[in-house]
Design a protein around this motif. Sequence first.
Motif, PDB file in Angstrom:
ATOM      1  N   ASN A  34       0.923  -1.302  -0.043  1.00 18.99           N
ATOM      2  CA  ASN A  34       0.065   0.017  -0.145  1.00 18.99           C
ATOM      3  C   ASN A  34       0.879   1.112   0.085  1.00 18.99           C
ATOM      4  O   ASN A  34       0.767   2.166  -0.659  1.00 18.99           O
ATOM      5  CB  ASN A  34      -0.998   0.032   1.154  1.00 18.99           C
ATOM      6  CG  ASN A  34      -2.089   0.778   0.860  1.00 18.99           C
ATOM      7  OD1 ASN A  34      -2.286   1.475   0.022  1.00 18.99           O
ATOM      8  ND2 ASN A  34      -2.952   0.886   2.045  1.00 18.99           N
ATOM      9  N   THR A  37       2.286   1.748  -3.526  1.00 26.55           N
ATOM     10  CA  THR A  37       1.196   2.093  -4.547  1.00 26.55           C
ATOM     11  C   THR A  37       1.183   3.534  -4.124  1.00 26.55           C
ATOM     12  O   THR A  37       0.933   4.308  -5.267  1.00 26.55           O
ATOM     13  CB  THR A  37      -0.075   1.360  -4.493  1.00 26.55           C
ATOM     14  OG1 THR A  37       0.337   0.088  -4.297  1.00 26.55           O
ATOM     15  CG2 THR A  37      -1.148   1.747  -5.080  1.00 26.55           C
ATOM     16  N   ILE A  38       0.869   4.024  -2.925  1.00 28.43           N
ATOM     17  CA  ILE A  38       0.395   5.609  -2.730  1.00 28.43           C
ATOM     18  C   ILE A  38       1.715   6.520  -3.323  1.00 28.43           C
ATOM     19  O   ILE A  38       1.538   7.348  -3.734  1.00 28.43           O
ATOM     20  CB  ILE A  38      -0.091   5.881  -1.338  1.00 28.43           C
ATOM     21  CG1 ILE A  38      -1.128   5.228  -0.961  1.00 28.43           C
ATOM     22  CG2 ILE A  38       0.320   7.283  -1.076  1.00 28.43           C
ATOM     23  CD1 ILE A  38      -1.564   5.187   0.368  1.00 28.43           C
ATOM     24  N   THR A  41       1.908   6.465  -7.147  1.00 26.71           N
ATOM     25  CA  THR A  41       0.783   7.302  -7.596  1.00 26.71           C
ATOM     26  C   THR A  41       0.992   8.673  -7.339  1.00 26.71           C
ATOM     27  O   THR A  41       1.005   9.757  -8.245  1.00 26.71           O
ATOM     28  CB  THR A  41      -0.400   6.993  -6.652  1.00 26.71           C
ATOM     29  OG1 THR A  41      -0.742   5.503  -7.029  1.00 26.71           O
ATOM     30  CG2 THR A  41      -1.542   7.592  -7.325  1.00 26.71           C
ATOM     31  N   ILE A  59     -10.582   5.781  -5.027  1.00 27.54           N
ATOM     32  CA  ILE A  59     -10.002   4.706  -4.622  1.00 27.54           C
ATOM     33  C   ILE A  59      -8.601   5.207  -4.081  1.00 27.54           C
ATOM     34  O   ILE A  59      -7.950   4.480  -3.135  1.00 27.54           O
ATOM     35  CB  ILE A  59      -9.486   3.703  -5.822  1.00 27.54           C
ATOM     36  CG1 ILE A  59     -11.046   3.273  -6.361  1.00 27.54           C
ATOM     37  CG2 ILE A  59      -8.431   2.664  -5.483  1.00 27.54           C
ATOM     38  CD1 ILE A  59     -10.856   2.534  -7.712  1.00 27.54           C
ATOM     39  N   PHE A  60      -7.991   6.262  -4.530  1.00 25.38           N
ATOM     40  CA  PHE A  60      -6.777   6.682  -3.908  1.00 25.38           C
ATOM     41  C   PHE A  60      -6.698   7.104  -2.507  1.00 25.38           C
ATOM     42  O   PHE A  60      -6.249   6.994  -1.588  1.00 25.38           O
ATOM     43  CB  PHE A  60      -6.046   7.854  -4.895  1.00 25.38           C
ATOM     44  CG  PHE A  60      -5.013   8.376  -4.257  1.00 25.38           C
ATOM     45  CD1 PHE A  60      -3.780   7.591  -4.396  1.00 25.38           C
ATOM     46  CD2 PHE A  60      -4.960   9.465  -3.806  1.00 25.38           C
ATOM     47  CE1 PHE A  60      -2.439   8.372  -3.990  1.00 25.38           C
ATOM     48  CE2 PHE A  60      -3.734  10.229  -3.123  1.00 25.38           C
ATOM     49  CZ  PHE A  60      -2.501   9.398  -3.430  1.00 25.38           C
ATOM     50  N   ASN A  63      -7.342   4.275  -0.376  1.00 26.04           N
ATOM     51  CA  ASN A  63      -5.973   3.631  -0.041  1.00 26.04           C
ATOM     52  C   ASN A  63      -5.273   4.429   1.071  1.00 26.04           C
ATOM     53  O   ASN A  63      -4.652   3.867   1.836  1.00 26.04           O
ATOM     54  CB  ASN A  63      -5.169   3.648  -1.201  1.00 26.04           C
ATOM     55  CG  ASN A  63      -5.372   2.101  -1.971  1.00 26.04           C
ATOM     56  OD1 ASN A  63      -5.743   1.395  -1.467  1.00 26.04           O
ATOM     57  ND2 ASN A  63      -4.808   2.257  -3.113  1.00 26.04           N
ATOM     58  N   ILE A  66      -6.930   3.334   4.477  1.00 24.05           N
ATOM     59  CA  ILE A  66      -6.670   2.273   4.857  1.00 24.05           C
ATOM     60  C   ILE A  66      -5.259   2.113   5.288  1.00 24.05           C
ATOM     61  O   ILE A  66      -4.870   1.422   6.413  1.00 24.05           O
ATOM     62  CB  ILE A  66      -6.929   1.092   3.654  1.00 24.05           C
ATOM     63  CG1 ILE A  66      -8.064   0.985   3.668  1.00 24.05           C
ATOM     64  CG2 ILE A  66      -6.243  -0.083   3.855  1.00 24.05           C
ATOM     65  CD1 ILE A  66      -8.711   0.232   2.328  1.00 24.05           C
ATOM     66  N   LEU A  67      -4.329   2.713   4.745  1.00 26.51           N
ATOM     67  CA  LEU A  67      -3.022   2.988   5.132  1.00 26.51           C
ATOM     68  C   LEU A  67      -2.909   3.580   6.517  1.00 26.51           C
ATOM     69  O   LEU A  67      -1.972   2.978   7.559  1.00 26.51           O
ATOM     70  CB  LEU A  67      -1.969   3.854   4.116  1.00 26.51           C
ATOM     71  CG  LEU A  67      -0.582   3.853   4.424  1.00 26.51           C
ATOM     72  CD1 LEU A  67      -0.165   2.619   4.489  1.00 26.51           C
ATOM     73  CD2 LEU A  67       0.345   4.750   3.639  1.00 26.51           C
ATOM     74  N   GLN A  70      -3.961   0.881   8.779  1.00 22.48           N
ATOM     75  CA  GLN A  70      -2.943  -0.054   9.053  1.00 22.48           C
ATOM     76  C   GLN A  70      -1.526   0.307   9.909  1.00 22.48           C
ATOM     77  O   GLN A  70      -1.080  -0.418  10.699  1.00 22.48           O
ATOM     78  CB  GLN A  70      -2.165  -0.514   7.783  1.00 22.48           C
ATOM     79  CG  GLN A  70      -3.207  -1.438   6.582  1.00 22.48           C
ATOM     80  CD  GLN A  70      -2.635  -1.454   5.520  1.00 22.48           C
ATOM     81  OE1 GLN A  70      -2.032  -0.594   4.790  1.00 22.48           O
ATOM     82  NE2 GLN A  70      -3.034  -2.506   4.716  1.00 22.48           N
TER      83      GLN A  70
END
Length: 76
Positions: A34, A37-38, A41, A59-60, A63, A66-67, A70
């Motif tokens: 994750n 990905t971030i 992006t 979606i970004f 994410n 969610i990060l 986490q």
Amino acid sequence: MVGFVIRMLDYSDTWEQVVKHIMVLGGVVAAPLNIITILLTAILLLARKVQWANVHPYIFILNVIILLLQLELFIS
């Protein structure tokens, strides 16, 4: 997130191997993937290689949320 829910619930021993796999994938693979990905992006957006509309903003943002969850679970 599934691993976190499974840890909080009382599960039977018949699913022990599945729970172990989910915990490893959720704890070891998901957060670093994750982050990558971030960062990728964000770099592509700043370099103007992609446009914000093509990134699917919802979606970004999901994410990123969610990060943060986490990281909260790993820190506490």
